[in-house]
Motif scaffolding. Structure first.
Motif, mmCIF file in Angstrom:
data_model
loop_
_atom_site.group_PDB
_atom_site.id
_atom_site.type_symbol
_atom_site.label_atom_id
_atom_site.label_comp_id
_atom_site.label_asym_id
_atom_site.label_seq_id
_atom_site.Cartn_x
_atom_site.Cartn_y
_atom_site.Cartn_z
ATOM 1 N N PHE A 27 -1.287 4.249 3.692
ATOM 2 C CA PHE A 27 -1.561 2.758 3.858
ATOM 3 C C PHE A 27 -1.606 2.085 2.217
ATOM 4 C CE2 PHE A 27 -3.084 2.503 8.419
ATOM 5 C CZ PHE A 27 -1.871 2.530 8.681
ATOM 6 N N PRO A 28 -2.349 2.540 1.241
ATOM 7 C CA PRO A 28 -2.426 2.170 -0.079
ATOM 8 C C PRO A 28 -1.105 1.888 -0.517
ATOM 9 C CG PRO A 28 -4.221 3.717 0.309
ATOM 10 C CD PRO A 28 -3.364 3.978 1.441
ATOM 11 N N ILE A 29 0.051 2.952 -0.243
ATOM 12 C CA ILE A 29 1.125 2.866 -1.050
ATOM 13 C C ILE A 29 1.920 1.736 -0.430
ATOM 14 C CG2 ILE A 29 3.471 4.032 -1.134
ATOM 15 C CD1 ILE A 29 1.775 6.767 -1.133
ATOM 16 N N ILE A 30 1.799 1.571 1.023
ATOM 17 C CA ILE A 30 2.460 0.451 1.483
ATOM 18 C C ILE A 30 1.984 -0.950 1.244
ATOM 19 C CG2 ILE A 30 2.949 -0.793 3.985
ATOM 20 C CD1 ILE A 30 2.761 2.288 5.215
ATOM 21 N N LYS A 31 0.769 -1.104 1.054
ATOM 22 C CA LYS A 31 0.043 -2.088 0.383
ATOM 23 C C LYS A 31 0.542 -2.546 -0.901
ATOM 24 C CE LYS A 31 -4.281 -4.374 -0.126
ATOM 25 N NZ LYS A 31 -5.864 -4.380 -0.100
ATOM 26 N N LYS A 32 0.593 -1.514 -1.586
ATOM 27 C CA LYS A 32 0.649 -1.776 -3.272
ATOM 28 C C LYS A 32 2.329 -2.486 -3.511
ATOM 29 C CE LYS A 32 1.513 1.056 -7.399
ATOM 30 N NZ LYS A 32 1.332 2.562 -7.851
ATOM 31 N N TYR A 33 3.099 -1.897 -2.472
ATOM 32 C CA TYR A 33 4.543 -2.540 -2.614
ATOM 33 C C TYR A 33 4.915 -3.635 -1.640
ATOM 34 C CZ TYR A 33 5.094 1.478 -5.782
ATOM 35 O OH TYR A 33 4.940 2.233 -7.003
ATOM 36 N N GLY A 34 3.889 -4.093 -0.935
ATOM 37 C CA GLY A 34 3.987 -4.953 -0.084
ATOM 38 C C GLY A 34 5.083 -4.794 1.268
ATOM 39 N N GLY A 35 4.788 -3.504 1.742
ATOM 40 C CA GLY A 35 5.602 -3.345 2.725
ATOM 41 C C GLY A 35 4.836 -3.723 3.975
ATOM 42 N N VAL A 36 5.372 -3.236 5.172
ATOM 43 C CA VAL A 36 4.587 -3.304 6.446
ATOM 44 C C VAL A 36 4.698 -2.101 7.191
ATOM 45 C CG1 VAL A 36 5.027 -5.999 6.635
ATOM 46 C CG2 VAL A 36 6.595 -4.471 7.558
ATOM 47 N N CYS A 37 3.970 -1.939 8.160
ATOM 48 C CA CYS A 37 3.913 -0.648 8.763
ATOM 49 C C CYS A 37 4.014 -0.968 10.401
ATOM 50 C CB CYS A 37 2.403 0.031 8.649
ATOM 51 S SG CYS A 37 2.409 1.580 9.519
ATOM 52 N N GLU A 38 5.014 -0.342 10.991
ATOM 53 C CA GLU A 38 5.154 -0.186 12.516
ATOM 54 C C GLU A 38 4.057 0.621 13.218
ATOM 55 O OE1 GLU A 38 8.521 1.059 15.808
ATOM 56 O OE2 GLU A 38 8.129 2.072 13.862
ATOM 57 N N ALA A 39 3.351 0.184 14.044
ATOM 58 C CA ALA A 39 2.538 1.237 14.839
ATOM 59 C C ALA A 39 2.735 1.118 16.287
ATOM 60 C CB ALA A 39 1.188 0.653 14.519
ATOM 61 N N THR A 40 3.008 2.666 16.885
ATOM 62 C CA THR A 40 3.052 2.636 18.214
ATOM 63 C C THR A 40 2.190 3.570 18.926
ATOM 64 O OG1 THR A 40 5.522 2.499 17.967
ATOM 65 C CG2 THR A 40 4.759 3.206 20.125
ATOM 66 N N ILE A 41 1.417 2.923 19.861
ATOM 67 C CA ILE A 41 0.335 3.550 20.409
ATOM 68 C C ILE A 41 0.654 4.170 21.707
ATOM 69 C CG2 ILE A 41 -2.217 3.386 21.107
ATOM 70 C CD1 ILE A 41 -2.419 1.461 19.025
ATOM 71 N N CYS A 42 0.389 5.383 21.793
ATOM 72 C CA CYS A 42 0.777 5.890 23.268
ATOM 73 C C CYS A 42 -0.683 6.039 23.984
ATOM 74 C CB CYS A 42 1.346 7.329 22.889
ATOM 75 S SG CYS A 42 1.607 8.323 24.410
ATOM 76 N N TYR A 43 -0.659 5.521 25.005
ATOM 77 C CA TYR A 43 -1.886 5.581 25.731
ATOM 78 C C TYR A 43 -2.265 6.766 26.216
ATOM 79 C CZ TYR A 43 -5.127 4.118 29.400
ATOM 80 O OH TYR A 43 -6.209 4.152 30.347
ATOM 81 N N THR A 44 -1.442 7.711 26.772
ATOM 82 C CA THR A 44 -1.701 8.995 27.071
ATOM 83 C C THR A 44 -2.465 9.865 25.990
ATOM 84 O OG1 THR A 44 0.318 8.877 28.762
ATOM 85 C CG2 THR A 44 -0.599 11.060 28.299
ATOM 86 N N ILE A 45 -1.886 9.735 24.873
ATOM 87 C CA ILE A 45 -2.471 10.529 23.804
ATOM 88 C C ILE A 45 -3.950 9.975 23.596
ATOM 89 C CG2 ILE A 45 -2.242 11.051 21.418
ATOM 90 C CD1 ILE A 45 0.751 10.823 21.713
ATOM 91 N N ILE A 46 -4.113 8.728 23.566
ATOM 92 C CA ILE A 46 -5.555 8.395 23.195
ATOM 93 C C ILE A 46 -6.155 8.745 24.467
ATOM 94 C CG2 ILE A 46 -6.846 5.992 23.459
ATOM 95 C CD1 ILE A 46 -4.303 4.577 21.978
#
Length: 70
Positions: free
Chosen positions: A44-63
């Motif tokens: 996350f700090p690397i993504i923020k440093k360079y102005g990127g964005v992050c895709e997040a997919t949450i699997c309900y079963t795993i949670i």
């Protein structure tokens, strides 16, 4: 030749990700990141440093499985 079109990068390697972001001029979306605390705290700090964005997919079963084991 340099390009600056948006691109999605799928990697679990923080050093590889940082090297890519350092030299790429366009907007970067980072996908396929595991929900591991150590990995997230490294990426996350690397993504923020360079102005990127992050895709997040949450699997309900795993949670639900994790909730039941805690």
């Amino acid at each position: 030749m340099m390009v600056d079109i948006p691109v999605m990068v799928k990697t679990q390697d923080p050093s590889l990700l940082e090297n890519f972001l350092r030299y790429y001029n366009g907007k970067v979306a980072v996908g396929e990141i595991n929900f591991d605390k150590n990995l997230l705290s490294a990426v996350f700090p690397i993504i923020k440093k360079y102005g990127g964005v992050c895709e997040a997919t949450i699997c309900y079963t795993i949670i639900k499985e994790r909730e039941n084991t805690q």
